[in-house]
Design a protein around this motif. Structure first.
Motif, mmCIF file in Angstrom:
data_model
loop_
_atom_site.group_PDB
_atom_site.id
_atom_site.type_symbol
_atom_site.label_atom_id
_atom_site.label_comp_id
_atom_site.label_asym_id
_atom_site.label_seq_id
_atom_site.Cartn_x
_atom_site.Cartn_y
_atom_site.Cartn_z
ATOM 1 N N THR A 101 22.443 49.168 4.564
ATOM 2 C CA THR A 101 21.715 48.659 5.163
ATOM 3 C C THR A 101 22.504 47.193 4.906
ATOM 4 O O THR A 101 23.213 46.587 3.863
ATOM 5 N N GLN A 102 21.731 46.771 6.016
ATOM 6 C CA GLN A 102 22.088 44.787 5.248
ATOM 7 C C GLN A 102 20.987 44.619 4.721
ATOM 8 O O GLN A 102 21.139 43.222 4.560
ATOM 9 N N ASN A 103 19.598 45.087 4.594
ATOM 10 C CA ASN A 103 18.181 44.613 4.485
ATOM 11 C C ASN A 103 18.712 44.509 2.979
ATOM 12 O O ASN A 103 19.788 45.026 2.083
ATOM 13 N N VAL A 104 17.922 43.644 1.982
ATOM 14 C CA VAL A 104 17.692 43.276 0.261
ATOM 15 C C VAL A 104 16.425 43.804 -0.003
ATOM 16 O O VAL A 104 17.061 43.919 -1.578
ATOM 17 N N ASP A 105 15.849 44.893 0.466
ATOM 18 C CA ASP A 105 14.292 44.996 0.262
ATOM 19 C C ASP A 105 14.281 46.988 0.039
ATOM 20 O O ASP A 105 16.311 46.726 -0.015
ATOM 21 N N HIS A 118 24.075 48.962 -0.240
ATOM 22 C CA HIS A 118 23.652 47.601 0.477
ATOM 23 C C HIS A 118 24.722 46.973 0.408
ATOM 24 O O HIS A 118 25.020 46.610 -0.989
ATOM 25 N N LEU A 119 24.706 47.043 2.291
ATOM 26 C CA LEU A 119 26.521 45.402 2.085
ATOM 27 C C LEU A 119 25.443 44.288 1.993
ATOM 28 O O LEU A 119 26.418 43.850 1.435
ATOM 29 N N HIS A 120 25.055 43.972 1.493
ATOM 30 C CA HIS A 120 24.762 42.212 1.075
ATOM 31 C C HIS A 120 23.165 42.433 0.086
ATOM 32 O O HIS A 120 23.076 40.971 -0.133
ATOM 33 N N GLY A 121 23.596 43.086 -1.263
ATOM 34 C CA GLY A 121 22.498 43.354 -2.026
ATOM 35 C C GLY A 121 21.694 43.541 -2.173
ATOM 36 O O GLY A 121 20.893 44.288 -1.604
ATOM 37 N N SER A 122 20.638 43.176 -2.792
ATOM 38 C CA SER A 122 18.853 43.679 -3.730
ATOM 39 C C SER A 122 18.764 42.368 -4.734
ATOM 40 O O SER A 122 18.954 41.951 -5.109
ATOM 41 N N LEU A 123 17.264 42.402 -3.482
ATOM 42 C CA LEU A 123 16.495 41.351 -3.708
ATOM 43 C C LEU A 123 16.349 42.520 -5.549
ATOM 44 O O LEU A 123 15.656 41.027 -6.608
ATOM 45 N N ASN A 124 16.675 43.220 -6.185
ATOM 46 C CA ASN A 124 16.004 43.980 -7.070
ATOM 47 C C ASN A 124 16.955 43.648 -8.465
ATOM 48 O O ASN A 124 17.279 44.321 -8.870
ATOM 49 N N ALA A 125 18.296 42.958 -7.880
ATOM 50 C CA ALA A 125 19.315 43.260 -9.320
ATOM 51 C C ALA A 125 20.452 41.373 -9.179
ATOM 52 O O ALA A 125 21.946 41.115 -8.730
ATOM 53 N N PRO A 126 18.813 41.034 -10.089
ATOM 54 C CA PRO A 126 19.568 38.963 -10.549
ATOM 55 C C PRO A 126 20.403 39.433 -11.652
ATOM 56 O O PRO A 126 20.651 40.370 -12.330
ATOM 57 N N ARG A 127 20.969 38.037 -11.111
ATOM 58 C CA ARG A 127 22.716 38.554 -12.406
ATOM 59 C C ARG A 127 22.533 37.430 -12.413
ATOM 60 O O ARG A 127 21.704 36.070 -12.125
ATOM 61 N N CYS A 128 23.531 36.673 -13.835
ATOM 62 C CA CYS A 128 23.829 35.739 -14.182
ATOM 63 C C CYS A 128 24.619 34.795 -13.654
ATOM 64 O O CYS A 128 26.041 35.472 -12.855
ATOM 65 N N PHE A 129 24.207 33.395 -12.398
ATOM 66 C CA PHE A 129 25.499 32.550 -12.069
ATOM 67 C C PHE A 129 26.751 32.449 -12.513
ATOM 68 O O PHE A 129 27.608 32.565 -12.195
ATOM 69 N N ILE A 163 19.583 32.582 -13.733
ATOM 70 C CA ILE A 163 20.067 33.516 -12.935
ATOM 71 C C ILE A 163 19.925 33.327 -11.221
ATOM 72 O O ILE A 163 18.760 32.491 -11.224
ATOM 73 N N ARG A 164 20.715 34.421 -11.003
ATOM 74 C CA ARG A 164 20.357 33.934 -8.994
ATOM 75 C C ARG A 164 19.802 35.293 -8.424
ATOM 76 O O ARG A 164 20.098 36.273 -9.258
ATOM 77 N N PRO A 165 19.468 35.551 -7.761
ATOM 78 C CA PRO A 165 19.272 36.954 -7.140
ATOM 79 C C PRO A 165 20.202 37.134 -6.958
ATOM 80 O O PRO A 165 21.978 37.236 -6.563
ATOM 81 N N GLY A 166 20.890 39.004 -6.247
ATOM 82 C CA GLY A 166 21.729 39.894 -6.784
ATOM 83 C C GLY A 166 22.402 40.021 -4.921
ATOM 84 O O GLY A 166 22.639 40.940 -5.048
ATOM 85 N N VAL A 167 21.946 38.732 -4.409
ATOM 86 C CA VAL A 167 22.330 39.246 -2.779
ATOM 87 C C VAL A 167 23.307 38.694 -2.725
ATOM 88 O O VAL A 167 24.645 37.874 -2.804
ATOM 89 N N VAL A 168 24.209 39.194 -1.589
ATOM 90 C CA VAL A 168 25.392 37.823 -1.359
ATOM 91 C C VAL A 168 25.263 37.197 -0.421
ATOM 92 O O VAL A 168 24.473 37.068 0.587
ATOM 93 N N TRP A 169 25.291 36.147 -0.651
ATOM 94 C CA TRP A 169 25.280 34.631 0.428
ATOM 95 C C TRP A 169 26.382 34.383 1.208
ATOM 96 O O TRP A 169 27.198 35.550 1.278
ATOM 97 N N PHE A 170 26.329 33.570 2.234
ATOM 98 C CA PHE A 170 27.084 33.513 2.909
ATOM 99 C C PHE A 170 28.167 32.875 2.508
ATOM 100 O O PHE A 170 27.769 32.031 1.796
ATOM 101 N N GLY A 171 29.012 32.910 2.509
ATOM 102 C CA GLY A 171 30.625 32.801 2.232
ATOM 103 C C GLY A 171 30.919 32.928 1.217
ATOM 104 O O GLY A 171 31.942 32.613 0.674
ATOM 105 N N GLU A 172 30.706 34.288 0.444
ATOM 106 C CA GLU A 172 30.311 35.397 -0.303
ATOM 107 C C GLU A 172 31.267 36.733 0.259
ATOM 108 O O GLU A 172 30.375 36.654 1.390
ATOM 109 N N SER A 173 32.125 36.910 -0.182
ATOM 110 C CA SER A 173 32.110 38.705 0.072
ATOM 111 C C SER A 173 31.201 40.167 -0.376
ATOM 112 O O SER A 173 30.541 39.507 -1.191
ATOM 113 N N LEU A 174 31.639 40.783 0.542
ATOM 114 C CA LEU A 174 30.962 41.542 0.881
ATOM 115 C C LEU A 174 31.301 42.514 -0.772
ATOM 116 O O LEU A 174 32.570 42.418 -1.399
ATOM 117 N N PRO A 175 30.597 43.975 -1.532
ATOM 118 C CA PRO A 175 30.386 43.799 -2.042
ATOM 119 C C PRO A 175 31.491 44.968 -1.907
ATOM 120 O O PRO A 175 31.392 46.559 -0.769
#
Ligand code: BV8
Ligand code: ZN
Length: 256
Positions: A101-105, A118-129, A163-175
């Motif tokens: 999925t591309q979704n973060v839900d 989850h190609l673009h991460g998850s809303l439920n995996a926040p982490r320290c920037f 703390i930032r959302p655990g998603v992949v932002w534009f310009g960031e590489s995928l896991p």
């Protein structure tokens, strides 16, 4: 009038390795706005570059954090829809199923799907920037949904970074691993169901084409017609919550 389900149902009934590839459209009937939906696109009020990039977060952490918390609250209050449930049921119907999925839900998981990539991460995996430490979800209290609410992001208890959302932002590489696994499954499958995606964001958007090139059949499930002039590409035009249960019924009715 040709029966558009006939071939897709046959392909599904006989498939050994199936990949389900989803975008925001699969969560639309759960009330989660899509990105480019004419009516309720998440980007309606903001540009992607304004919110879904590391620079945007550094420039205005409260706006970006507030927007993601609004989205996380929407997801917490939402329920998986018939499409998520049919996709979860499919796991028991075919020898091998991989959900990408591309979704973060987390609606696929809440419907019962396991091992979702989850190609673009998850809303439920926040982490320290700064130090990357993961931030226990329990510590985050979603506010009542308000798209424009500014919220100060919590601070990391190790290094007091934001703390930032655990998603992949534009310009960031995928896991790396997740992406490699998704590509691997897409290149080995017999059938890929592409559900609810406009196919605009790279490199995820390459996945259906990769499956086709590797000899699989691809079925697009979308209310809008997706260009499927390619050989072995089919369209089931409609909402995922209606099409997916019908597709499973046509493919497996009569089987135990
Ligand atoms: C990277 C997480 C490099 C965050 C997301 C060319 C030009 C400019 C830029 C680029 C370019 N090529 C590549 C790029 C960079 C960029 C990109 O692709 N930009 C796009 C805009 C052109 N890509 C990246 O930055 C990626 N990283 O390339 O890194 C790199 C390499 C090495 C080292 C460092 C860096 C990272 C991209 C990930 C971005 N993060 N999400 C968040 O969620 O906030 S993207 C986000 O948007 C989603 O995850 C998803 O991927 C995308 C939305 O697309 P869809 O899911 O398809 O949703 P959409 O609304 O568009 O469509 C919904 C569909 O559903 C519609 O077709 C509709 O008809 C249908 N539908 C509606 N209702 C239903 C339905 N279908 C079925 N049933 C219904 N009921
Ligand atoms: Zn930290």
């Amino acid at each position: 009038m040709t029966d558009t389900y006939h071939i897709p149902a046959q392909l599904l009934a006989n498939a050994n390795r199936v990949v389900v590839f989803t975008g925001a459209g699969v969560s639309a009937e759960s009330g989660i706005p899509t990105f480019r939906g004419r009516l309720s696109g998440l980007w309606e009020r903001f540009e992607p570059s304004q919110l879904a990039t590391p620079d945007a977060f550094m420039a205005d952490p409260e706006l970006v954090w507030g927007w993601y918390e609004w989205r996380r609250t929407l997801v917490c209050n939402a329920k998986p829809n018939a499409a998520h449930i049919a996709i979860a049921e499919l796991a028991a119907r075919v020898p091998r199923l991989t959900v990408v999925t591309q979704n973060v839900d987390d609606l696929h998981e809440r419907a019962g799907s396991a091992g979702v990539l989850h190609l673009h991460g998850s809303l439920n995996a926040p982490r320290c920037f700064d130090c990357g430490a993961s931030f226990p979800d329990a510590a985050m209290k979603p506010q009542e949904p308000d798209a424009g609410r500014r919220l100060a992001p919590p601070r990391c208890q190790h290094c007091s970074g934001m703390i930032r959302p655990g998603v992949v932002w534009f310009g960031e590489s995928l896991p790396e691993q997740v992406f490699a696994r998704a590509f691997e499954e897409a290149s080995q499958c017999d059938l890929l169901l592409s559900i609810g995606t406009s196919g605009l964001v790279q490199p995820a958007a390459q996945i259906p084409a990769l499956a086709l090139a590797a000899g699989a059949s691809v079925v697009h499930i979308n209310p809008e017609n997706v260009d499927s002039r390619m050989q072995n590409a089919y369209n089931l035009t409609g909402a995922a919550g209606e099409v997916m249960p019908e597709l499973l019924r046509r493919a497996f009715s009569g089987s135990p």
